[in-house]
Design a protein around this motif. Structure first.
Motif, PDB file in Angstrom:
ATOM      1  N   PRO A 112      -0.185   1.398  -5.295  1.00 34.35           N
ATOM      2  CA  PRO A 112      -0.194   1.680  -3.853  1.00 34.35           C
ATOM      3  C   PRO A 112      -1.264   2.712  -3.501  1.00 34.35           C
ATOM      4  N   LYS A 113      -1.488   2.880  -2.194  1.00 42.16           N
ATOM      5  CA  LYS A 113      -2.440   3.924  -1.772  1.00 42.16           C
ATOM      6  C   LYS A 113      -1.763   5.286  -1.709  1.00 42.16           C
TER       7      LYS A 113
ATOM      8  N   ARG B  79       4.904  -3.914   4.075  1.00 41.59           N
ATOM      9  CA  ARG B  79       3.819  -3.118   3.472  1.00 41.59           C
ATOM     10  C   ARG B  79       4.401  -2.040   2.569  1.00 41.59           C
TER      11      ARG B  79
ATOM     12  N   PRO C 162       0.810  -1.222   0.000  1.00 40.57           N
ATOM     13  CA  PRO C 162       0.000   0.000   0.000  1.00 40.57           C
ATOM     14  C   PRO C 162       0.848   1.279   0.000  1.00 40.57           C
TER      15      PRO C 162
END
Ligand code: URA
Length: 270
Positions: free
Chosen positions: A191-192, A153, A114
């Motif tokens: 990704p965020k 992550r 993310p």
């Protein structure tokens, strides 16, 4: 004879070659002992299509512009991260490849992370091992990610994929030719948000001129060259800077906390 006379240029080149001059001077001296190389290979002639005004980025020299076009083409063809890595390794349009770098350094981390982290460019350790942020600065970055609950992550990469000689800052032209690959990586990882590590990364991604101490810890909207991708992006201090100025660690820590708070915030449905 005028300086533009090709015969004069040829004769001057022949004179230099006879005198033993076999390389052009670069902006920064090449440490050939460090690089373990005698003479970097010459880049093969590129077969890139001639730039057209429709796709050519304004303000770039023609050779840079055609390298960008070639990079865009190769990046667009890459269906996954392995293909992208192979495309980068085979790309000859970034001059850094021919300035003593041992290999292309693309990425490490989770392919579906993310958070996508973008540093400046590979250093000596990264050049030797073929992975970004594996030297002292990278170890500090990993510790910070672990403390923030971000291990596994993150997907980590850089603005350029070859080590700049002597660890100098990559030029905007070098960053420009690598950018299509970086944008494709962002597209594939999806990704965020982005964490922009250090001034050269923040400036190149956000096209802003302020210093990193003013940019860090703030949210910006990063937009891809085509305008199709948009993501929240936060600049922060480079871990190499933190190793030199440990007192600045609390600023970087505060940036990471701000970032994780947003990363972990539940997304509002419809
Ligand atoms: N510094 C960077 O910016 N990137 C790396 O990969 C290593 C050190």
């Amino acid at each position: 004879m005028t300086p533009a006379d090709p015969r004069a240029a040829e004769s001057l080149l022949a004179f230099w070659a006879e005198a033993g001059v076999d390389a052009m001077l670069l902006d920064v001296a090449v440490d050939r002992i460090e690089a373990g190389k005698i003479v970097p290979p010459r880049p093969p002639e590129r077969k890139a299509a001639a730039p057209t005004s429709a796709v050519r980025k304004p303000g770039l020299a023609p050779d840079v512009a055609s390298a960008v076009i070639e990079a865009r083409r190769l990046a667009a063809e890459a269906r996954d991260l392995d293909a992208l890595k192979a495309a980068i390794s085979g790309f000859d349009g970034c001059p850094l490849k021919f300035e003593g770098a041992r290999q292309a350094v693309f990425s490490r981390g989770a392919a579906d992370a993310p958070l996508l982290v973008i540093g400046e460019g590979p250093g000596a350790e990264e050049d030797a091992r073929g992975e970004p942020f594996v030297g002292k600065a990278g170890q500090l970055l990993d510790k910070m990610f672990a403390a923030a609950g971000l291990t596994d992550r993150v997907f980590i990469t850089n603005t350029v994929f070859w080590r700049p000689p002597g660890n100098r800052t990559p030029t905007p032209q070098e960053q420009a030719v690598c950018q299509p690959f970086l944008e494709r990586a962002i597209e594939l990882v999806a990704p965020k948000m982005l964490l922009l590590v250090g001034a050269p990364s923040a400036k190149s991604m956000l096209k802003r001129d302020e210093g990193i101490l003013s940019l860090r810890g703030r949210w910006f909207e990063w937009r891809s060259e085509s305008g199709e991708l948009e993501l929240p992006a936060m600049p922060t201090l480079h871990p190499a800077f933190l190793l030199r100025q440990p007192a600045a660690k609390k600023k970087a820590w505060s940036d990471l906390l701000t970032l994780t708070e947003r990363l972990d915030r539940p997304e509002r449905g419809g």
